[in-house]
Design an enzyme around this catalytic site. Structure first.
Site, mmCIF file in Angstrom:
data_model
loop_
_atom_site.group_PDB
_atom_site.id
_atom_site.type_symbol
_atom_site.label_atom_id
_atom_site.label_comp_id
_atom_site.label_asym_id
_atom_site.label_seq_id
_atom_site.Cartn_x
_atom_site.Cartn_y
_atom_site.Cartn_z
ATOM 1 N N LYS A 183 -47.761 64.517 60.606
ATOM 2 C CA LYS A 183 -46.703 64.847 61.577
ATOM 3 C C LYS A 183 -45.348 64.500 60.955
ATOM 4 O O LYS A 183 -44.962 63.343 60.876
ATOM 5 C CB LYS A 183 -46.878 64.053 62.880
ATOM 6 C CG LYS A 183 -46.025 64.635 64.003
ATOM 7 C CD LYS A 183 -45.469 63.622 64.964
ATOM 8 C CE LYS A 183 -44.307 62.859 64.465
ATOM 9 N NZ LYS A 183 -43.074 63.638 64.239
ATOM 10 N N GLY A 221 -46.444 61.553 67.549
ATOM 11 C CA GLY A 221 -46.635 60.449 66.603
ATOM 12 C C GLY A 221 -47.383 59.316 67.288
ATOM 13 O O GLY A 221 -48.333 58.736 66.733
ATOM 14 N N GLU A 259 -44.339 51.746 55.939
ATOM 15 C CA GLU A 259 -43.197 51.724 55.006
ATOM 16 C C GLU A 259 -41.940 51.815 55.863
ATOM 17 O O GLU A 259 -41.665 52.859 56.456
ATOM 18 C CB GLU A 259 -43.259 52.924 54.047
ATOM 19 C CG GLU A 259 -44.404 52.896 53.073
ATOM 20 C CD GLU A 259 -44.196 51.891 51.958
ATOM 21 O OE1 GLU A 259 -43.138 51.241 51.910
ATOM 22 O OE2 GLU A 259 -45.106 51.742 51.137
ATOM 23 N N CYS A 293 -34.306 54.379 51.972
ATOM 24 C CA CYS A 293 -34.674 53.044 52.444
ATOM 25 C C CYS A 293 -34.483 51.984 51.369
ATOM 26 O O CYS A 293 -34.183 50.837 51.668
ATOM 27 C CB CYS A 293 -36.128 53.064 52.885
ATOM 28 S SG CYS A 293 -37.190 53.769 51.624
HETATM 29 P P1 NAD Z 1 -37.983 57.051 62.810
HETATM 30 O O1 NAD Z 1 -38.667 55.742 62.857
HETATM 31 O O2 NAD Z 1 -37.040 57.403 63.888
HETATM 32 O O3 NAD Z 1 -39.042 58.244 62.761
HETATM 33 C C1 NAD Z 1 -40.037 58.326 61.779
HETATM 34 C C2 NAD Z 1 -41.176 59.185 62.293
HETATM 35 O O4 NAD Z 1 -41.784 58.537 63.404
HETATM 36 C C3 NAD Z 1 -40.772 60.573 62.784
HETATM 37 O O5 NAD Z 1 -41.758 61.497 62.378
HETATM 38 C C4 NAD Z 1 -40.797 60.408 64.304
HETATM 39 O O6 NAD Z 1 -41.040 61.627 64.976
HETATM 40 C C5 NAD Z 1 -41.946 59.450 64.489
HETATM 41 N N1 NAD Z 1 -41.944 58.675 65.721
HETATM 42 C C6 NAD Z 1 -40.905 58.404 66.550
HETATM 43 N N2 NAD Z 1 -41.311 57.615 67.563
HETATM 44 C C7 NAD Z 1 -42.631 57.364 67.363
HETATM 45 C C8 NAD Z 1 -43.606 56.575 68.044
HETATM 46 N N3 NAD Z 1 -43.303 55.888 69.151
HETATM 47 N N4 NAD Z 1 -44.853 56.527 67.539
HETATM 48 C C9 NAD Z 1 -45.176 57.175 66.397
HETATM 49 N N5 NAD Z 1 -44.285 57.952 65.716
HETATM 50 C C10 NAD Z 1 -43.026 58.027 66.194
HETATM 51 O O7 NAD Z 1 -37.287 57.112 61.371
HETATM 52 P P2 NAD Z 1 -36.289 58.218 60.821
HETATM 53 O O8 NAD Z 1 -34.995 58.075 61.516
HETATM 54 O O9 NAD Z 1 -36.987 59.539 60.833
HETATM 55 O O10 NAD Z 1 -36.153 57.766 59.282
HETATM 56 C C11 NAD Z 1 -35.271 56.795 58.852
HETATM 57 C C12 NAD Z 1 -35.965 55.460 58.707
HETATM 58 O O11 NAD Z 1 -37.072 55.569 57.814
HETATM 59 C C13 NAD Z 1 -35.090 54.380 58.101
HETATM 60 O O12 NAD Z 1 -35.251 53.189 58.819
HETATM 61 C C14 NAD Z 1 -35.621 54.221 56.687
HETATM 62 O O13 NAD Z 1 -35.391 52.976 56.102
HETATM 63 C C15 NAD Z 1 -37.062 54.479 56.890
HETATM 64 N N6 NAD Z 1 -37.687 54.876 55.626
HETATM 65 C C16 NAD Z 1 -38.512 53.974 54.991
HETATM 66 C C17 NAD Z 1 -39.081 54.307 53.775
HETATM 67 C C18 NAD Z 1 -39.991 53.360 53.053
HETATM 68 O O14 NAD Z 1 -40.756 53.813 52.203
HETATM 69 N N7 NAD Z 1 -39.974 52.066 53.324
HETATM 70 C C19 NAD Z 1 -38.824 55.542 53.203
HETATM 71 C C20 NAD Z 1 -37.966 56.412 53.864
HETATM 72 C C21 NAD Z 1 -37.418 56.075 55.092
#
Ligand code: NAD
Length: 488
Positions: A183, A221, A259, A293
């Protein structure tokens, strides 16, 4: 075959490309604000079908037991995607707003090629380990360890490096013998959906082994993290969402692999070439508008060199205007959405209320009427305890902080809920090693070293996550361990 969606992309469920039951949602180009097309909007029912298909494929096919076939499918997918590189590059830049130069590396071509690494691993991995004989309770036994696929993977991904993160999950998961429901983030559905189209039309993956479900609804999700048919949730995203995923996965005690966010420190030792170090820190924070990130967003310099370093950072950032991502010379494109730009701008306002000085940037670029651009920004005058220095901003915003002595630099780096990445610049090897040992993070770069590679495990300490992605460690996240004994 053209990948370009005629009007909307499709879902991939049980080997078939199908429309979403919820209709479609818009795909927006962050650099122009134009609606460039639509993506299939899956509902909870569609997700239910995808999970059922993945479960059925895992339970009833030979997929998890045929590593040679899995390697063949992964290489086939890699080669098919490579044949579409130019088209994918154009669509990726349009959807993600990432600078086109990054698509030659981690935004596209690198992750596609990495599928070959995981195919090789499927074939070369030692699936069994002979532990030899032992006499527990007086009975002689032979013992063996077998590694087996975990089962159905629910993969949930963010928008910032969609191909890299999608492939860093489905590559090792499929190589390990799992089946997958992916997803992707609502902001970047096409990057995943186009891969689904290639899988359906140009590869031998059996139906149900890979399912790709795009949706505007985050509830899908959550559905992956609660459904008992899913054995592991592999999540990349914010720490706040990661905590929700972990809590909801607890009900069915499924494995969680997380992650999450970061607020990494770039430590410049007092014997470093200050100008080189600071220009590298500036380059890092503007790359893809700071939406990474692992980007080092706190520049930690000796207090006696703070003024000089601030001036150098200001000059460096002035050379990286936020610009059109299709231009090969662009390093800093737009952020992903209006919402994300507001978030970044709210942190710049917060920094002012916390006593920070905006040394450069802090505004939208004057030459951009459209697009979610934020000018590269440097903030000085804050303490590391400020929210601006503690919280992840995810934009081209660098906070500069002074330290007194190497121990203080390490203390500042570790004074964070996160522990994802970091950097140190200096010349004295002993001092560099002390910093590397002292900073509690999953990756460290010395003097500009680049750790990113298919065989390097990546992940976080503390609230930056649980587990490792990529490398053998990233592959083993998708394996269970079975111990077997037999009397001799
Ligand atoms: P987000 O947490 O808002 O969303 C990530 C994913 O989770 C999306 O697909 C979203 O639809 C889904 N989601 C949202 N609510 C959910 C729930 N309650 N249950 C399950 N899934 C849910 O993150 P974002 O804004 O899309 O991305 C940015 C963030 O990602 C930043 O915090 C960044 O640091 C992190 N990130 C981490 C890494 C890593 O490898 N550590 C890599 C890239 C990005």
């Amino acid at each position: 075959m053209s990948l370009r969606p005629a009007s909307a992309s499709d879902l991939l469920i049980d080997g078939k490309l199908i429309p979403g039951s919820g209709g479609v949602f818009d795909v927006v180009n962050p650099a122009t604000e134009e609606v460039i097309g639509q993506a299939a909007d899956a509902t909870l029912d569609d997700m239910d079908s995808a999970i059922a298909a993945a479960r059925h494929a895992f339970d009833t096919t030979n997929w998890s037991r045929d590593a040679t076939f899995r390697a063949h499918c992964l290489r086939q997918l890699r080669d098919a995607l490579l044949a579409h590189t130019d088209e994918l590059r154009e669509l990726t830049v349009a959807e993600v707003g990432c600078p086109v130069f990054l698509t030659h590396g981690p935004q596209l071509e690198g992750p596609i090629r990495d599928l070959g690494y995981f195919a090789d691993l499927a074939e070369s991995y030692e699936w069994t380990h002979d532990l030899g004989e032992a006499k527990p309770m007086g009975i002689r036994n032979t013992r063996e360890i077998r590694k087996e696929a975990v089962g159905v993977v629910g993969a949930i991904t963010p928008w910032n490096f969609p191909h890299q993160i999608n492939f860093a999950k489905i590559g090792p998961a499929l190589a390990a013998g799992c089946t997958v429901v992916l997803k992707p983030a609502p902001d970047t559905p096409w990057c995943a959906a186009l891969v689904g189209k290639v899988i359906a039309e140009e590869t031998d993956f059996p139906p149900g082994v890979v399912n790709i479900v795009t949706s505007s609804d985050n509830a899908l999700g959550a559905q992956l993290s609660t459904d008992p048919r899913v054995d592991i949730v592999s999540f990349t995203g914010s720490t706040a969402t990661g905590k929700k995923v972990m809590a909801s996965a607890a009900e069915t005690l499924k494995k969680v692999f997380l992650e999450l966010g970061g607020k990494s420190a770039f430590i410049v030792l007092d014997d470093a070439d200050l100008a080189s170090a600071v220009s590298m820190a500036a380059f890092a924070v503007v790359t893809h508008a700071g939406q990474g990130c692992a980007i080092t967003t706190r520049l930690v310099v000796p207090s006696e060199k703070l003024a000089e370093a601030t001036a150098l950072a200001r000059d460096s950032l002035a050379g990286f205007a936020a610009a059109d991502p299709t231009d090969p010379g662009t390093i800093c494109g737009p952020v992903i959405s209006a919402t994300q730009r507001e978030r970044v701008e709210s942190y710049i306002e917060l920094a002012k209320t916390e006593g920070g000085t905006i040394e450069i940037g802090g505004t939208r670029p004057a030459d951009k009427e459209k697009g979610f651009f934020v000018s590269p920004t440097l903030i000085s005058g804050l303490d590391n305890s400020s929210r601006t220095a503690q919280e992840e901003i995810f934009g081209p915003v660098l906070v500069i902080l002074g330290y007194d002595g190497d121990d203080d630099a390490i203390r500042i780096a570790n004074d964070s809920p996160y522990g994802l990445s970091g950097a140190v610049w200096g010349t004295d090897r002993g001092r560099i090693n002390r910093v590397v040992d002292g900073v509690r993070t999953g990756t460290m770069s010395i003097n500009g070293g680049i750790w990113y590679s298919a065989d390097v495990p990546f992940g976080g300490y503390k609230q930056s996550g649980i587990g490792r992605e990529m490398g053998v460690a990233g592959f083993e996240e998708y394996l269970e361990t079975k111990a077997i004994a037999e009397p001799t």
